[in-house]
Design a protein around this motif. Sequence first.
Motif, mmCIF file in Angstrom:
data_model
loop_
_atom_site.group_PDB
_atom_site.id
_atom_site.type_symbol
_atom_site.label_atom_id
_atom_site.label_comp_id
_atom_site.label_asym_id
_atom_site.label_seq_id
_atom_site.Cartn_x
_atom_site.Cartn_y
_atom_site.Cartn_z
ATOM 1 N N HIS A 34 0.834 -1.207 0.000
ATOM 2 C CA HIS A 34 0.000 0.000 0.000
ATOM 3 C C HIS A 34 0.869 1.258 0.000
ATOM 4 O O HIS A 34 0.601 2.215 -0.741
ATOM 5 N N ASP A 35 1.917 1.260 0.818
ATOM 6 C CA ASP A 35 2.815 2.422 0.863
ATOM 7 C C ASP A 35 3.497 2.642 -0.486
ATOM 8 O O ASP A 35 3.667 3.786 -0.935
ATOM 9 N N GLY A 36 3.903 1.545 -1.137
ATOM 10 C CA GLY A 36 4.561 1.666 -2.425
ATOM 11 C C GLY A 36 3.641 2.262 -3.482
ATOM 12 O O GLY A 36 4.042 3.140 -4.259
ATOM 13 N N ASN A 37 2.407 1.796 -3.529
ATOM 14 C CA ASN A 37 1.446 2.328 -4.495
ATOM 15 C C ASN A 37 1.109 3.787 -4.206
ATOM 16 O O ASN A 37 1.066 4.624 -5.120
ATOM 17 N N SER A 38 0.858 4.100 -2.945
ATOM 18 C CA SER A 38 0.503 5.474 -2.589
ATOM 19 C C SER A 38 1.631 6.441 -2.918
ATOM 20 O O SER A 38 1.401 7.536 -3.446
ATOM 21 N N SER A 39 2.862 6.039 -2.614
ATOM 22 C CA SER A 39 4.012 6.910 -2.899
ATOM 23 C C SER A 39 4.188 7.124 -4.394
ATOM 24 O O SER A 39 4.480 8.240 -4.850
ATOM 25 N N ALA A 40 4.002 6.047 -5.180
ATOM 26 C CA ALA A 40 4.167 6.163 -6.623
ATOM 27 C C ALA A 40 3.117 7.082 -7.231
ATOM 28 O O ALA A 40 3.429 7.932 -8.082
ATOM 29 N N VAL A 41 1.864 6.933 -6.796
ATOM 30 C CA VAL A 41 0.796 7.773 -7.341
ATOM 31 C C VAL A 41 0.964 9.218 -6.872
ATOM 32 O O VAL A 41 0.822 10.166 -7.668
ATOM 33 N N ASP A 42 1.275 9.414 -5.596
ATOM 34 C CA ASP A 42 1.465 10.775 -5.080
ATOM 35 C C ASP A 42 2.631 11.480 -5.762
ATOM 36 O O ASP A 42 2.620 12.703 -5.925
ATOM 37 N N GLY A 43 3.657 10.704 -6.161
ATOM 38 C CA GLY A 43 4.816 11.304 -6.811
ATOM 39 C C GLY A 43 4.508 11.887 -8.178
ATOM 40 O O GLY A 43 5.283 12.701 -8.689
ATOM 41 N N MET A 44 3.393 11.482 -8.778
ATOM 42 C CA MET A 44 3.018 12.002 -10.098
ATOM 43 C C MET A 44 2.001 13.132 -10.007
ATOM 44 O O MET A 44 1.564 13.657 -11.037
ATOM 45 N N LYS A 45 1.635 13.520 -8.814
ATOM 46 C CA LYS A 45 0.585 14.526 -8.629
ATOM 47 C C LYS A 45 0.958 15.857 -9.289
ATOM 48 O O LYS A 45 2.011 16.412 -9.041
ATOM 49 N N GLY A 46 0.061 16.330 -10.122
ATOM 50 C CA GLY A 46 0.223 17.646 -10.731
ATOM 51 C C GLY A 46 1.194 17.735 -11.892
ATOM 52 O O GLY A 46 1.274 18.767 -12.555
ATOM 53 N N THR A 47 1.938 16.654 -12.173
ATOM 54 C CA THR A 47 2.913 16.684 -13.272
ATOM 55 C C THR A 47 2.667 15.602 -14.306
ATOM 56 O O THR A 47 3.262 15.640 -15.382
ATOM 57 N N PHE A 48 1.796 14.657 -14.005
ATOM 58 C CA PHE A 48 1.634 13.478 -14.858
ATOM 59 C C PHE A 48 0.973 13.825 -16.188
ATOM 60 O O PHE A 48 1.426 13.405 -17.250
#
Length: 319
Positions: A34-48
Amino acid sequence: AEATVTTQDIGDFGPIPLPDPMHDLTMWYSDRVHDGNSSAVDGMKGTFLTPVDPLNDKAVTSLYGKMVIVALPILILLAIAVGVMIMTARSSGQGAYSARAMAERYIVGALLMGLGVFMISLASQLVTAVDQGMVEMGLPSGSVGGPDAWPTGGGVFHILQLARFDSHVTQGGPGNAWNTGAWLSGGLLAAILTTLLGMINAGLTALETLLIIVSPFCLLAYATRYSTIITSSWLKLMAIIYMVRFTWTILFVLFSMLAFAHTPVDASGTIANPATLGDTNALLAIATGASFLMFLLPIILVPLAIKQRMPIRLEGAAA
């Protein structure tokens, strides 16, 4: 997660708690996925899905201004060279023609260098507006947030921020909608793919930022026919980055439409919980498939786009 214990009665000593190591290990593994998925998705916020807008990014604007100052001596030297060519050119013939052509290219290059940041900002806002239009037309209003929240505001990756697995809790259904055993395998695969996708997105964002910063030199290169290839290559790279983000938006909308078939959205844009375990597993499969296709797309499109000639070929550019 809290450790789960059972008890065993050993007579006069009373019940002694006994740990359940398999459950605790499963919960720990589920939380890490869960932490891995959340971090990956949050890392693309606003720039994806949205390009870099240099006028809204103070750091990029500052660096761009410094590059313009550095490019000014080159602009002045080119002006002197053009002046000398005009003064020494013959009144007619090839020399006069070359001097006039050089002067025209110099004026265009100087204008491009001065107005580059505004043209890039306009192109960025245009792509963002088109993306936002597709999102608003294809998805329920307010269901995925605005451009600054994509893709964390909802949609196809919503399940990757909520799903877990607890073997002591019923899978799926009311109250446990995001609890599924498929998370142990599907969630891990999704975490790997979204992490790789985030790495590609970060690389594109870094390349786009670098292209914006060096754009004064690349656009000024149009001033001579020998360096026009630099301007042509710069334009092609910027177009490829915009193309990838535009294609990602199309896929994001399409896969989010599939996801919303399993998670109803009310009039306010609030996403409901999946009704059954089958819906939860379907959401996980859709998110994993979207991550895989979005990861694969740039690997296929970028080499193909690089090999293609530009629709508008700049004079003097290499074929």
